[in-house]
Design an enzyme around this catalytic site. Structure first.
Site, PDB file in Angstrom:
ATOM      1  N   ARG A   1      10.731  -7.474   5.075  1.00 36.09           N
ATOM      2  CA  ARG A   1      10.812  -6.032   5.351  1.00 36.09           C
ATOM      3  C   ARG A   1      11.371  -5.784   6.751  1.00 36.09           C
ATOM      4  O   ARG A   1      12.099  -4.827   6.977  1.00 36.09           O
ATOM      5  CB  ARG A   1       9.427  -5.401   5.213  1.00 36.09           C
ATOM      6  CG  ARG A   1       9.448  -3.885   5.353  1.00 36.09           C
ATOM      7  CD  ARG A   1       8.144  -3.269   4.925  1.00 36.09           C
ATOM      8  NE  ARG A   1       7.117  -3.380   5.933  1.00 36.09           N
ATOM      9  CZ  ARG A   1       5.844  -2.987   5.775  1.00 36.09           C
ATOM     10  NH1 ARG A   1       5.460  -2.483   4.623  1.00 36.09           N
ATOM     11  NH2 ARG A   1       4.967  -3.099   6.735  1.00 36.09           N
TER      12      ARG A   1
ATOM     13  N   ARG B   1      -9.760   2.547   8.552  1.00 39.86           N
ATOM     14  CA  ARG B   1      -9.361   1.179   8.858  1.00 39.86           C
ATOM     15  C   ARG B   1     -10.344   0.529   9.829  1.00 39.86           C
ATOM     16  O   ARG B   1     -10.137  -0.602  10.241  1.00 39.86           O
ATOM     17  CB  ARG B   1      -8.008   1.258   9.547  1.00 39.86           C
ATOM     18  CG  ARG B   1      -7.047   0.158   9.199  1.00 39.86           C
ATOM     19  CD  ARG B   1      -5.718   0.788   9.236  1.00 39.86           C
ATOM     20  NE  ARG B   1      -4.605  -0.034   9.492  1.00 39.86           N
ATOM     21  CZ  ARG B   1      -3.411   0.224   8.965  1.00 39.86           C
ATOM     22  NH1 ARG B   1      -3.260   1.242   8.147  1.00 39.86           N
ATOM     23  NH2 ARG B   1      -2.399  -0.519   9.253  1.00 39.86           N
TER      24      ARG B   1
ATOM     25  N   ARG C   1      -1.570  -8.059  13.345  1.00 42.59           N
ATOM     26  CA  ARG C   1      -2.006  -7.058  12.354  1.00 42.59           C
ATOM     27  C   ARG C   1      -2.901  -7.705  11.295  1.00 42.59           C
ATOM     28  O   ARG C   1      -3.863  -7.097  10.833  1.00 42.59           O
ATOM     29  CB  ARG C   1      -0.792  -6.379  11.720  1.00 42.59           C
ATOM     30  CG  ARG C   1      -0.198  -5.327  12.670  1.00 42.59           C
ATOM     31  CD  ARG C   1       1.191  -4.921  12.291  1.00 42.59           C
ATOM     32  NE  ARG C   1       1.277  -4.292  10.995  1.00 42.59           N
ATOM     33  CZ  ARG C   1       2.358  -4.338  10.216  1.00 42.59           C
ATOM     34  NH1 ARG C   1       3.420  -4.998  10.594  1.00 42.59           N
ATOM     35  NH2 ARG C   1       2.364  -3.715   9.078  1.00 42.59           N
TER      36      ARG C   1
ATOM     37  N   ARG D   1      11.519  -2.349  11.081  1.00 39.11           N
ATOM     38  CA  ARG D   1      10.326  -1.740  11.668  1.00 39.11           C
ATOM     39  C   ARG D   1       9.918  -2.504  12.917  1.00 39.11           C
ATOM     40  O   ARG D   1       9.829  -3.723  12.900  1.00 39.11           O
ATOM     41  CB  ARG D   1       9.164  -1.771  10.660  1.00 39.11           C
ATOM     42  CG  ARG D   1       8.992  -0.479   9.907  1.00 39.11           C
ATOM     43  CD  ARG D   1       7.874  -0.567   8.909  1.00 39.11           C
ATOM     44  NE  ARG D   1       6.577  -0.902   9.494  1.00 39.11           N
ATOM     45  CZ  ARG D   1       5.411  -0.647   8.892  1.00 39.11           C
ATOM     46  NH1 ARG D   1       5.401  -0.038   7.730  1.00 39.11           N
ATOM     47  NH2 ARG D   1       4.292  -0.991   9.463  1.00 39.11           N
TER      48      ARG D   1
ATOM     49  N   LYS E   1       0.820  -1.221   0.000  1.00 36.82           N
ATOM     50  CA  LYS E   1       0.000   0.000   0.000  1.00 36.82           C
ATOM     51  C   LYS E   1       0.849   1.263   0.000  1.00 36.82           C
ATOM     52  O   LYS E   1       0.619   2.167  -0.788  1.00 36.82           O
ATOM     53  CB  LYS E   1      -0.819   0.065   1.292  1.00 36.82           C
ATOM     54  CG  LYS E   1      -2.220  -0.418   1.210  1.00 36.82           C
ATOM     55  CD  LYS E   1      -2.919  -0.218   2.564  1.00 36.82           C
ATOM     56  CE  LYS E   1      -2.269  -0.955   3.686  1.00 36.82           C
ATOM     57  NZ  LYS E   1      -1.887  -0.249   4.839  1.00 36.82           N
TER      58      LYS E   1
HETATM   59  P1  AMP Z   1       0.646   0.992   8.448  1.00 36.93           P
HETATM   60  O1  AMP Z   1       1.956   1.612   8.195  1.00 36.93           O
HETATM   61  O2  AMP Z   1      -0.462   1.595   7.625  1.00 36.93           O
HETATM   62  O3  AMP Z   1       0.671  -0.505   8.366  1.00 36.93           O
HETATM   63  O4  AMP Z   1       0.247   1.338   9.979  1.00 36.93           O
HETATM   64  C1  AMP Z   1       1.080   0.935  11.049  1.00 36.93           C
HETATM   65  C2  AMP Z   1       0.299   0.967  12.355  1.00 36.93           C
HETATM   66  O5  AMP Z   1      -0.193   2.296  12.613  1.00 36.93           O
HETATM   67  C3  AMP Z   1      -0.950   0.100  12.410  1.00 36.93           C
HETATM   68  O6  AMP Z   1      -0.636  -1.251  12.721  1.00 36.93           O
HETATM   69  C4  AMP Z   1      -1.743   0.783  13.511  1.00 36.93           C
HETATM   70  O7  AMP Z   1      -1.219   0.490  14.792  1.00 36.93           O
HETATM   71  C5  AMP Z   1      -1.463   2.251  13.226  1.00 36.93           C
HETATM   72  N1  AMP Z   1      -2.457   2.806  12.278  1.00 36.93           N
HETATM   73  C6  AMP Z   1      -2.237   3.221  11.007  1.00 36.93           C
HETATM   74  N2  AMP Z   1      -3.370   3.672  10.426  1.00 36.93           N
HETATM   75  C7  AMP Z   1      -4.343   3.524  11.350  1.00 36.93           C
HETATM   76  C8  AMP Z   1      -5.740   3.786  11.356  1.00 36.93           C
HETATM   77  N3  AMP Z   1      -6.387   4.293  10.289  1.00 36.93           N
HETATM   78  N4  AMP Z   1      -6.429   3.515  12.508  1.00 36.93           N
HETATM   79  C9  AMP Z   1      -5.805   3.031  13.583  1.00 36.93           C
HETATM   80  N5  AMP Z   1      -4.511   2.733  13.643  1.00 36.93           N
HETATM   81  C10 AMP Z   1      -3.756   2.976  12.538  1.00 36.93           C
END
Ligand code: AMP
Length: 190
Positions: free
Chosen positions: A127, A88, A144, A133, A13
């Site tokens: 990754r 989300r 996740r 990360r 993404k």
């Molecule tokens: P990502 O980089 O999009 O995978 O996001 C990493 C982490 O950030 C997720 O596992 C959540 O803990 C938090 N996060 C990102 N976007 C959201 C969202 N829209 N709502 C809640 N938590 C989020």
């Protein structure tokens, strides 16, 4: 152009969001990146966000909705945007609807990137090695995925019902998938 990009963890993404946003000349707005930018800040909110991210759970809607609302009100977002990783959860869909209803803006399309879970877990573990990360370890990845299936996957049906969903196979090279996305969007928005 106002777009959402959705998909399970590891589907690419973030990478695709940057390319697609550049293609349409709009900012890519990633809630994950915004939360990661809080890393190391010595405030109770930053620490809370950090702990939640490390567990693979979702940051509470009231925090997430507020930072997105604020970001969308900034001048560079006036002409369009691509939201990566938001909404989300169901409440976030309605929070975004409320933000958009207060202005002239509407979502043009929702890109859904798809891939097999096995492919995704392998990608995420790789990754983890490369980027280090904190939320790319086996336990967090599992959580996740579970959170994605429970909270985020159901949102696709909402956008499908609204006639906005564009499903794209996310397995392949970066350029290849980017080409599929722009072709699918061009067909949808023509
Ligand atoms: P990502 O980089 O999009 O995978 O996001 C990493 C982490 O950030 C997720 O596992 C959540 O803990 C938090 N996060 C990102 N976007 C959201 C969202 N829209 N709502 C809640 N938590 C989020």
């Amino acid at each position: 152009m106002r777009l959402l990009i959705m998909g399970p963890p590891g589907v690419g993404k973030g990478t695709q969001a940057k390319g697609i946003a550049e293609h349409y000349g709009v900012p890519a707005i990633s809630t994950g990146d915004m939360f990661r930018a809080m890393k190391g800040a010595d405030t109770p909110l930053a620490k809370q966000v950090q702990e939640i991210m490390n567990s693979g759970a979702l940051v509470p809607d009231e925090i997430t909705d507020a930072i997105v609302k604020d970001r969308l009100s900034q001048p560079d977002a006036a002409g369009g945007w691509l939201l990566d990783g938001y909404p989300r959860a169901l409440g976030q869909v309605y929070a975004l609807d409320a933000v958009l209803a207060s202005g002239e803006d509407a979502i043009d399309a929702v890109i859904s990137l798809t891939a097999d879970e096995e492919v995704l877990v392998a990608r995420l573990l790789k990754r983890a090695e490369i980027e280090g990360r904190a939320d790319d370890n086996a336990e967090t990845i599992k959580n996740r995925m579970k959170v994605y299936h429970e909270s985020t996957d159901p949102l696709l049906a909402i956008y499908r019902d609204r006639g906005l969903l564009v499903e794209v196979d996310g397995v392949g090279g970066i350029e290849e998938v980017a080409g599929r996305i722009t072709a699918a969007l061009d067909a949808k928005l023509a």
